[in-house]
Design an enzyme around this catalytic site. Structure first.
Site, mmCIF file in Angstrom:
data_model
loop_
_atom_site.group_PDB
_atom_site.id
_atom_site.type_symbol
_atom_site.label_atom_id
_atom_site.label_comp_id
_atom_site.label_asym_id
_atom_site.label_seq_id
_atom_site.Cartn_x
_atom_site.Cartn_y
_atom_site.Cartn_z
ATOM 1 C CG HIS A 197 -4.182 -13.785 -65.892
ATOM 2 N ND1 HIS A 197 -3.212 -13.126 -66.599
ATOM 3 C CD2 HIS A 197 -4.225 -15.037 -66.413
ATOM 4 C CE1 HIS A 197 -2.672 -13.945 -67.488
ATOM 5 N NE2 HIS A 197 -3.274 -15.112 -67.404
ATOM 6 N NE ARG A 201 1.656 -18.261 -76.508
ATOM 7 C CZ ARG A 201 1.000 -19.251 -75.878
ATOM 8 N NH1 ARG A 201 -0.276 -19.124 -75.575
ATOM 9 N NH2 ARG A 201 1.631 -20.371 -75.548
ATOM 10 C CE LYS A 256 -7.095 -14.838 -75.943
ATOM 11 N NZ LYS A 256 -5.886 -15.392 -75.423
ATOM 12 C CB VAL A 292 -10.587 -8.838 -69.627
ATOM 13 C CG1 VAL A 292 -10.172 -7.395 -69.418
ATOM 14 C CG2 VAL A 292 -11.460 -9.311 -68.467
ATOM 15 N N GLY A 352 0.860 -17.143 -65.417
ATOM 16 C CA GLY A 352 1.565 -15.929 -65.029
ATOM 17 C C GLY A 352 1.617 -14.880 -66.118
ATOM 18 C CE1 TYR A 353 5.757 -10.227 -68.492
ATOM 19 C CE2 TYR A 353 3.929 -9.687 -69.936
ATOM 20 C CZ TYR A 353 5.163 -9.391 -69.402
ATOM 21 O OH TYR A 353 5.805 -8.234 -69.786
ATOM 22 C CD GLN A 373 -7.193 -23.582 -70.812
ATOM 23 O OE1 GLN A 373 -6.089 -23.840 -71.267
ATOM 24 N NE2 GLN A 373 -7.420 -22.514 -70.077
ATOM 25 N N GLY A 428 -11.214 -18.667 -68.072
ATOM 26 C CA GLY A 428 -11.670 -17.620 -68.984
ATOM 27 C C GLY A 428 -12.245 -18.177 -70.279
HETATM 28 P P1 AMP Z 1 -3.076 -18.344 -69.076
HETATM 29 O O1 AMP Z 1 -2.225 -17.675 -68.046
HETATM 30 O O2 AMP Z 1 -2.990 -17.721 -70.430
HETATM 31 O O3 AMP Z 1 -2.916 -19.840 -69.095
HETATM 32 O O4 AMP Z 1 -4.578 -18.102 -68.640
HETATM 33 C C1 AMP Z 1 -5.019 -18.415 -67.348
HETATM 34 C C2 AMP Z 1 -6.509 -18.208 -67.287
HETATM 35 O O5 AMP Z 1 -6.828 -16.858 -67.620
HETATM 36 C C3 AMP Z 1 -7.293 -19.089 -68.284
HETATM 37 O O6 AMP Z 1 -8.490 -19.538 -67.681
HETATM 38 C C4 AMP Z 1 -7.579 -18.120 -69.407
HETATM 39 O O7 AMP Z 1 -8.717 -18.466 -70.162
HETATM 40 C C5 AMP Z 1 -7.799 -16.835 -68.649
HETATM 41 N N1 AMP Z 1 -7.608 -15.667 -69.513
HETATM 42 C C6 AMP Z 1 -6.564 -15.395 -70.318
HETATM 43 N N2 AMP Z 1 -6.763 -14.257 -71.003
HETATM 44 C C7 AMP Z 1 -7.991 -13.798 -70.633
HETATM 45 C C8 AMP Z 1 -8.782 -12.665 -70.976
HETATM 46 N N3 AMP Z 1 -8.360 -11.766 -71.860
HETATM 47 N N4 AMP Z 1 -9.975 -12.523 -70.390
HETATM 48 C C9 AMP Z 1 -10.429 -13.438 -69.490
HETATM 49 N N5 AMP Z 1 -9.739 -14.511 -69.107
HETATM 50 C C10 AMP Z 1 -8.528 -14.706 -69.668
#
Ligand code: AMP
Length: 283
Positions: free
Chosen positions: A37, A187, A149, A176, A31-32, A153, A147
């Protein structure tokens, strides 16, 4: 878009979707939401008939001194963003539903989790793979998008899918970034104005890496020296957590760069820990 708050209701809907022979695309998140995403949602939509996003801040992937409690949450905002980006079902389970009192089963990918964030955040990936396996089982995803990113993981999940013969295809989504290069992250919200500038240290270090490699440098020890000096000279407020190169196929540390190499950086900007990386295919 429909918001689903229980595992049983989600499974009921999945049964109907499967009966219609529709392909399920899945985007798990905490989220957030930001554009990073939403780019994964676009990828999922292009590769499936029904898109499901989950929002679940997974307690078991946070260490005792990490930011689980204060991790940014804004469900109403997320709901709008998810709906506008074309998500069909937003799965938003309660922790008690995901981890009942008698929860005993964890899944762990060995070796691939030894370095980088795995080393710095003991138990983190065990929490990640366990929740991702549960979520993929619940939504019976045909494709799931992660991602780059979070490059370690992504690779760890790919390995789990391979080793456990899971019926899901993993798609790698590009990173992105903000206009100035900072990788989007939930974060980033923690950063003060001064820290937001310091946060560019990560991307700038990686641009330096790309330049060095482009100019023929293949020795990671030399690259590391140059980058550490660059950080020391220009970013006093940034404390390096790790800067490492690994072979992206097996996540083993590598000094003489060849093949597909992941160069990853983690750093504390104030109290906020940020990560970024570049994956380079060596010629
Ligand atoms: P999170 O909500 O941070 O656990 O991320 C959820 C998904 O979004 C994961 O697969 C991350 O790798 C992806 N994600 C987070 N930040 C980015 C970004 N800047 N660009 C692309 N994917 C992202």
């Amino acid at each position: 878009m429909k918001v689903i708050k229980t595992i049983s209701e989600m499974k009921e809907i999945i049964r109907k979707i499967k009966k219609e022979n529709k392909k399920i695309g899945f985007v798990p998140t905490m989220g957030y939401l930001h554009e990073g995403h939403l780019s994964l949602v676009k990828e999922a939509k292009e590769n499936s008939d029904i898109t499901i996003m989950s929002i679940f801040v997974n307690p078991i992937q946070f260490g005792p001194n990490e930011d689980f409690e204060k991790y940014p949450r804004d469900f109403e905002r997320d709901e709008k963003l998810a709906c506008n980006s074309g998500v069909d079902y937003l799965f938003y389970p309660h922790t008690g539903d995901m981890y009942g009192e008698n929860f005993k089963t964890y899944v762990e990918v060995l070796d691939f989790t030894d370095g980088l964030c795995g080393k710095k955040r003991p138990g983190h990936f065990k929490g990640v793979t366990t929740v991702v396996l549960k979520l993929i089982n619940i939504v019976e995803a045909d494709v799931a998008v992660f991602g780059k990113k979070d490059a370690q993981q992504l690779r760890v999940i790919e390995k789990m899918v391979e080793d456990l013969n899971m019926n899901v295809r993993i798609i790698r989504g590009n990173i992105v970034r903000e206009d100035d290069g900072l990788a989007m992250s939930s974060r980033n919200k923690y950063l003060s104005t001064k820290e937001r500038l310091d946060a560019l240290a990560l991307r700038k270090s990686l641009i330096l890496v790309e330049e060095l490699v482009k100019n023929g440098e293949r020795n990671f020890e030399i690259i590391e020296e140059v980058v550490k000096k660059f950080l020391g000279d220009n970013f006093e407020g940034v404390v390096l957590d790790y800067f490492e190169a690994v072979d992206y196929s097996n996540m083993n540390p590598i000094i003489n760069l060849k093949g597909e190499v992941l160069i990853a950086i983690a750093a504390f900007v104030g109290k906020t820990r940020l990560i970024d990386n570049v994956i380079i295919k060596m010629l």
